[in-house]
Motif scaffolding. Sequence first.
Motif, mmCIF file in Angstrom:
data_model
loop_
_atom_site.group_PDB
_atom_site.id
_atom_site.type_symbol
_atom_site.label_atom_id
_atom_site.label_comp_id
_atom_site.label_asym_id
_atom_site.label_seq_id
_atom_site.Cartn_x
_atom_site.Cartn_y
_atom_site.Cartn_z
ATOM 1 N N HIS A 141 56.766 57.053 -42.124
ATOM 2 C CA HIS A 141 57.748 55.904 -42.333
ATOM 3 C C HIS A 141 58.339 56.033 -43.712
ATOM 4 O O HIS A 141 57.746 56.391 -44.581
ATOM 5 N N ILE B 264 52.492 46.296 -36.702
ATOM 6 C CA ILE B 264 53.919 46.241 -36.997
ATOM 7 C C ILE B 264 54.894 46.614 -35.714
ATOM 8 O O ILE B 264 55.902 45.996 -35.308
ATOM 9 N N VAL B 265 54.215 47.691 -35.001
ATOM 10 C CA VAL B 265 55.104 48.259 -33.763
ATOM 11 C C VAL B 265 54.915 46.931 -32.775
ATOM 12 O O VAL B 265 55.971 46.883 -32.180
ATOM 13 N N GLY C 59 45.727 52.363 -41.809
ATOM 14 C CA GLY C 59 46.995 52.625 -41.757
ATOM 15 C C GLY C 59 47.332 52.703 -40.181
ATOM 16 O O GLY C 59 48.314 52.058 -39.825
ATOM 17 N N ALA C 60 46.540 53.171 -39.161
ATOM 18 C CA ALA C 60 46.676 52.947 -37.771
ATOM 19 C C ALA C 60 46.804 51.736 -37.398
ATOM 20 O O ALA C 60 47.526 51.283 -36.458
ATOM 21 N N VAL D 225 55.202 56.894 -32.577
ATOM 22 C CA VAL D 225 55.786 55.974 -33.035
ATOM 23 C C VAL D 225 57.179 56.683 -33.645
ATOM 24 O O VAL D 225 56.910 57.564 -34.335
ATOM 25 N N ILE E 198 60.746 50.359 -43.610
ATOM 26 C CA ILE E 198 59.817 49.436 -44.002
ATOM 27 C C ILE E 198 59.990 49.232 -45.800
ATOM 28 O O ILE E 198 59.778 49.831 -46.263
ATOM 29 N N ARG F 157 52.268 58.161 -42.482
ATOM 30 C CA ARG F 157 52.382 58.350 -41.179
ATOM 31 C C ARG F 157 53.788 58.545 -40.573
ATOM 32 O O ARG F 157 54.281 58.120 -39.537
ATOM 33 N N SER G 186 49.786 54.510 -46.967
ATOM 34 C CA SER G 186 49.319 54.838 -45.458
ATOM 35 C C SER G 186 50.299 54.795 -44.488
ATOM 36 O O SER G 186 50.286 55.683 -43.780
ATOM 37 N N LEU G 187 51.295 53.880 -44.715
ATOM 38 C CA LEU G 187 52.615 54.058 -43.538
ATOM 39 C C LEU G 187 53.354 55.202 -44.029
ATOM 40 O O LEU G 187 54.002 55.827 -43.017
ATOM 41 N N GLU H 1 49.996 49.680 -38.572
ATOM 42 C CA GLU H 1 51.306 50.521 -37.860
ATOM 43 C C GLU H 1 51.299 49.793 -36.361
ATOM 44 O O GLU H 1 52.390 49.453 -35.975
ATOM 45 N N HIS H 2 49.954 49.675 -35.916
ATOM 46 C CA HIS H 2 49.970 49.066 -34.412
ATOM 47 C C HIS H 2 50.365 47.647 -34.392
ATOM 48 O O HIS H 2 51.212 47.331 -33.783
#
Length: 485
Positions: A35, A449-450, A442-443, A2, A7, A33, A29-30, A446-447
């Motif tokens: 972001h 949001i993506v 977090g995973a 990603v 954000i 990762r 968490s973001l 993120e999934h």
Amino acid sequence: MVRPLNIAFVHPDLGIGGAERLVVDAAISLQKRGHRVIIYTMHHDLSHCFAETRDGTLDVRVGGNWLVPRSIGGRFHILCTILRSLMLARQVVNDPEQYDALFVDQLSAPIPLLKYTHAHIFFYCHFPDYLLARRDSLGQKLYRAPFDLLEEFTTGEADEIVVNSRFTQETFRRAFPHLSTIPKVLSPALNFEAYDRPVDSGDPLLRALRTKKRIVLSINRFERKKDIGLALRAFALCLQGNSATGNGVKRAAINNCCLVVAGGWDPRVAENTQYLKELGAQANQLGLRTRTVAPQKANKEALALLPDGAVGAPTILDDDDDDSPTDQLASIDVLFLPSFTENQRAFLLSAARCVVYTPTNEHLGIVPLEAMYMRVPVVAADSGGPRETIQQGKTGYLCEPAEDDFAAAIAKLLSMDDDKWRAMGDAGHDRVKLAFSLDSFGAKLEHLIVGMLQRPTHASVVLGVVITLFIIFAVTLTLLLTWWR
């Protein structure tokens, strides 16, 4: 892989509570990762917030609070909050930063204006505000009507809607019948690192908590809907040896205990100050000996709002002999601890025999997760989110919201064999570690949001007109109601 995203989080009041903890953990968490994350809020008190929001871990920006007050004569809170949120939204829109996504939670009113950022809107619904507001009179019903419609309309403007539990998902569906969207469920998580830190035993603020008694712990905001009075009534029954606790209860274990009521207390919020005093009066009526410890760094105005006789930390009683410290709670049944520190929370969770969680139909409840991770069994109302987090008889007990049932469960834990008690605590720890980790959260976030970014943004056709008409209507109604009353 990603790509890094920009954000922004838009949250009303970045204080201390379950909703704030979720926002902070989601942002962290973001950020971990890869972001870039910024948090916008209308209020951020550095003496009443989570450490990550003041130590530079997160970029926090405050706005929307310079013109509109929190209330008008102690009334019209929702109107003022919405107007303040629109001012905050204007600041986000005018910010030269370009965002891929905006994480908006609790308050949906600013979503249409936030569309002008051209970012996708991710709305995290903790619980519909429509169901939390009181409507005891015709005036209140008329006053709330436009806000209820606004909440449903603006919530539907989000590009992705997520809720914190299956209970909230079903509640959302009933509360907003005109919305065809079925929100996804994304349960909150715990940042285990924050709970794995050792307690700073040298902290002078812990002196007020020093005791040889077994601690029964209640953690909640001082709000009436949290029903903290249920914990007081149940604890009083335990001390009285009421028959509801069962014949097998060891009397000594029930006597040698103390209830600590800790939670969010904001001197700006009238309900917080009023309810704390009400709880103190209720405890006295039940024959419970009480003490209230003033929050750290409380100013004169805040101290004046505390119950009479509140004492300051860190030193309560003379405690010069470190080898034989004074038991601060030897003559106390109930300790009220408003606006406790994170180190005090860690100490209490490490020392508690059980955590009592009293709200009924709570949408999720982060406190049971905190307690279970810290290996403390939980006694909670058998409704709402706790049904999804607590395993009956394995990690705690789910009870009817009645003092007899709560007293029986508390007494059972207080008198339980240590090996069985530890096994229950270990089961709770393992459950939270497996199902509520921050990495997993977090995973999933993120999934979501993506996935949202792959779809066209949901554009509103009449957002400017609707918001303008709403503001004119709400202000006019407020003036009329003020004149009428």
